[in-house]
Design a protein around this motif. Structure first.
Motif: not given
Length: 173
Positions: A64-73, A151-169
């Motif tokens: 499972l990945v938690l990613l900002p709503g304005d980003s792509q994985l 609680l989630l035992h979740a590491p923070l990792v650089a995973l996101a690519t910000t959406v630009r140019g109208g691409k959908r996440s």
């Protein structure tokens, strides 16, 4: 969903004495994480979607990945962080089948007992609190980042690519 109805994710937070704010919103159809952010009045980068990702090997457990709503994985970054060769997004129906939760309501808190690996995009640390799905379509929770990560035992990792140019996440909050 009733405005006073507690979800399993909310009960999990309460059981661990983690404060949260519940959000309930009408869902005529599926909303992307960025659209949910607009409805509840938060910036899309503070509203995190939950993605179900499969390692590309037989009998592997989903991640499972938690990613900002304005980003792509970035699947390559996730594979490196998870120690996998390759990763692929679980199709919507497969994500629902695997988790038992409806698209738009997938929450790592509601799946805690399954011991899935959870990765959180490093941008979460920019906020005191982030919004994630409460485990039901039309419900979200705003929770403090540090206790949520523990609680989630979740590491923070650089995973996101910000959406630009109208691409959908990917929009599977």
């Amino acid at each position: 969903m009733s405005r006073n109805q507690k979800t399993l994710a909310m009960r999990v937070l309460e059981g661990h004495n983690i404060p949260y704010t519940a959000f309930y919103y009408d869902v005529p159809e599926h909303l992307s994480a960025a659209e949910v952010a607009a409805v509840i009045g938060l910036p899309p980068e503070q509203t995190f979607k939950t993605l179900v990702v499969m390692p590309d090997r037989p009998a592997a457990k989903p991640i499972l990945v938690l990613l900002p709503g304005d980003s792509q994985l970035d699947l390559k970054k996730l594979a490196a962080a998870a120690g996998e060769k390759r990763m692929q997004m679980a199709p919507h129906r497969e994500a629902e089948r695997i988790t038992g939760l409806e698209k738009g309501g997938i929450s790592p808190l509601a799946l805690l007992d399954r011991h899935y690996d959870v990765f959180v995009d490093e941008t979460a640390i920019l906020f005191d609190q982030i919004e994630i799905s409460a485990g039901k379509k039309g419900a979200g929770i705003l929770a403090p980042v540090a206790p949520l990560l523990r609680l989630l035992h979740a590491p923070l990792v650089a995973l996101a690519t910000t959406v630009r140019g109208g691409k959908r996440s990917y929009a599977w909050t």
